[in-house]
Design an enzyme around this catalytic site. Structure first.
Site, short mmCIF file in Angstrom:
data_model
loop_
_atom_site.label_atom_id
_atom_site.label_comp_id
_atom_site.label_asym_id
_atom_site.label_seq_id
_atom_site.Cartn_x
_atom_site.Cartn_y
_atom_site.Cartn_z
N ARG A 162 0.84 -1.19 0.00
CA ARG A 162 0.00 0.00 0.00
C ARG A 162 0.88 1.25 0.00
NH1 ARG A 162 -4.89 1.50 4.20
NH2 ARG A 162 -3.23 1.40 5.78
N ASP A 445 -4.02 3.04 13.57
CA ASP A 445 -3.20 3.76 12.62
C ASP A 445 -3.74 5.18 12.49
OD1 ASP A 445 -5.38 3.66 10.90
OD2 ASP A 445 -4.48 2.23 9.51
#
Length: 526
Positions: A162, A445
């Site tokens: 990612r 996150d």
């Protein structure tokens, strides 16, 4: 730094830089940046223009000009490669060597290696992450600590990368005097160093694409893929990309996103936490779309239910994988009671996803892999996925996607304090170089901090009543921030609390809303 190609500068050194930042790799990235940078800037400007319309009262909807794409039953995405066809459990984590080894060895089918929300983008982290990806692809990644040696098993998860989103720059590399796109840097380095090797090993260059806000941004990625494959002599269609539907606007363009990427598309993912953040951000000026405490915005509230069901229907209609959301719980070795309750909640969440037709799901910790796998094994059996679940009863329903009612929803002092505490804790971790933070038995996150600071900003600017009484004000925020900061400081005195508090204050108390906290915070990294 050594001699570099014309127009390219690297402003800082880092361990592993010599092997990662080769002139050839930098030239490849520079070509992508020069070709696609202008269109990237146009698309970012279009985001700003769309937001101005929402601030003026407009609501999003399905696009009339692309109705023909949605109504055409004749197109499908490319078939999945063998090692990306069974995705029943995917584990996620930052591009950090030890976590990568543990994730690749976890028993999950796929590992999403993150250069985005789970990685604090210090230059050392970014370069080391690219080095670790290269080593992992070649099965060489290992490291030794005082306690343990970490090495890859014979069988490991399929690797998916990612990169960072279109809105971010990588300040440590400039092309013709401007910072390189972080998206193109992360993608370009990973593709340049590994695509040919991955194909030779029977896999391929696979990616997760974050933070898209329109199908035109997916079209840009597709054009990047075409150019990258041509430039490296890689067969067209080798790249496969799964798009995270983590913005409310993208929920109205899922067919169009798959269509733009169709020869490179692998599926869509229900990025739940960023999706909630996007709704707060997009409708921050509306007092009729204020969400309650974060803990009350579950996957079963109307707008989240509508979004996930539409995602499954859209993906399966087009032959793509529908991937479920994150189970962020971190099992505790000291509190069996907490584990029992949390694992029951994780199991229920995965049972809902598998029952709705999702082909797989995300977990953040290796100990959750068996829990999620057991649920999906029961539904899938020997089948690699359940794309045959077409969900024809689900329709394009704009009202449902925008139905933000939360049964018994409320905004409480406890919810405000939780947002302050989590915001401070995550920002302190991120500023210290750790983007995957263990907070209250959850692996958090950047999306966590985005929700927290966005709700605080909105509740303050809307003067939202707290517990049905006095409104949220800057003064109340500061008083509760001092309380929470003191508690956190007592528990971890060496963390950068002053810097975290200064950053959270700016994000919450500024007159202007910051579209991404990372845009504000990036310059403060050490």
């Amino acid at each position: 730094m050594r001699d570099l190609p014309p127009g390219i500068q690297v402003t800082a050194d880092a361990e592993h830089a010599a092997g990662v930042l080769t002139p050839e790799a930098l030239s490849f990235v520079a070509d992508l940046h020069r070709r696609f940078g202008p269109r990237r800037r146009e698309l970012l400007a279009a985001r700003t223009a769309r937001q101005a319309e929402f601030d003026a009262g407009k609501l999003p909807g399905f696009l009339p000009k692309t109705a023909h794409i949605r109504e055409d039953d004749g197109w499908k995405v490319a078939g999945a490669p063998d090692d990306l066809n069974d995705r029943r459990v995917e584990i996620t984590g930052p591009a950090e060597p030890k976590m990568m080894v543990n994730a690749l060895n976890s028993g999950a089918r796929v590992f999403m290696c993150d250069f985005e929300d789970a990685l604090s983008p210090t230059w050392a982290n970014v370069v080391t992450g690219q080095w670790a990806v290269r080593e992992a692809v070649r099965r060489r990644l290992s490291l030794k600590t005082d306690a343990k040696t970490y090495e890859l098993n014979d069988e490991i998860a399929t690797l998916v990368i990612r990169p960072r989103g279109w809105h971010l720059d990588e300040a440590h590399v400039t092309i013709d005097g401007e910072p390189v796109s972080a998206s193109l840097f992360d993608f370009g380095m990973a593709f340049f160093h590994n695509a040919t090797e991955q194909l030779a090993r029977g896999s391929g260059p696979y990616f997760y694409l974050p933070k898209l806000e329109s199908h035109l941004e997916a079209r840009l990625w597709n054009d990047v893929f075409l150019r990258a494959q041509e430039a490296r002599g890689v067969p067209r269609g080798s790249i496969r990309a799964t798009v995270l539907v983590e913005h409310i606007l993208l929920a109205f363009e899922m067919d169009e996103v798959l269509y733009e990427l169709r020869e490179h598309a692998a599926g869509l993912n229900a990025g739940r936490w960023d999706y909630i953040f996007s709704l707060i951000k997009t409708f921050r000026s509306r007092d009729d779309m204020v969400l309650p405490d974060r803990s009350m915005v579950t996957m079963t509230v109307p707008f989240m239910r509508a979004y996930t069901e539409l995602l499954v229907r859209t993906c399966h209609r087009r032959g793509a994988h529908a991937m479920g959301g994150m189970a962020a719980f971190i099992p505790s070795r000291r509190d069996p009671e907490v584990n029992e309750k949390a694992l029951a909640a994780v199991r229920a969440d995965k049972e809902r996803e598998s029952g709705d037709g999702f082909d797989g799901t995300w977990v953040a910790h290796p100990d959750l892999v068996p829990v999620a796998r057991e649920v999906f094994d029961r539904v899938l059996g020997e089948r690699p996925n359940q794309k045959d679940r077409q969900r024809p009863e689900v329709t394009d329903d704009a009202e449902a996607l925008l139905d933000v009612r939360v049964p018994d929803g409320r905004i409480s002092e406890a919810g405000v304090r939780a947002n302050i505490s989590v915001g401070l804790a995550y920002l302190a971790s991120w500023l210290a170089g750790n983007g995957a933070a263990a907070i209250n038995n959850l692996m958090e996150d950047a999306a966590t901090a985005e929700i927290s600071r966005s709700q605080l900003w909105q509740w303050r600017t809307q003067a939202t009543p707290i517990d049905g009484g006095e409104p949220m004000t800057a003064g109340r925020y500061r008083a509760w921030r001092d309380d929470e900061l003191g508690t956190l400081r007592d528990a971890m005195p060496d963390a950068p609390w002053d810097a975290a508090a200064e950053l959270l204050d700016e994000l919450v108390l500024s007159d202007d809303y910051a579209t991404f906290l990372t845009l504000v915070a990036y310059g403060r990294l050490g």
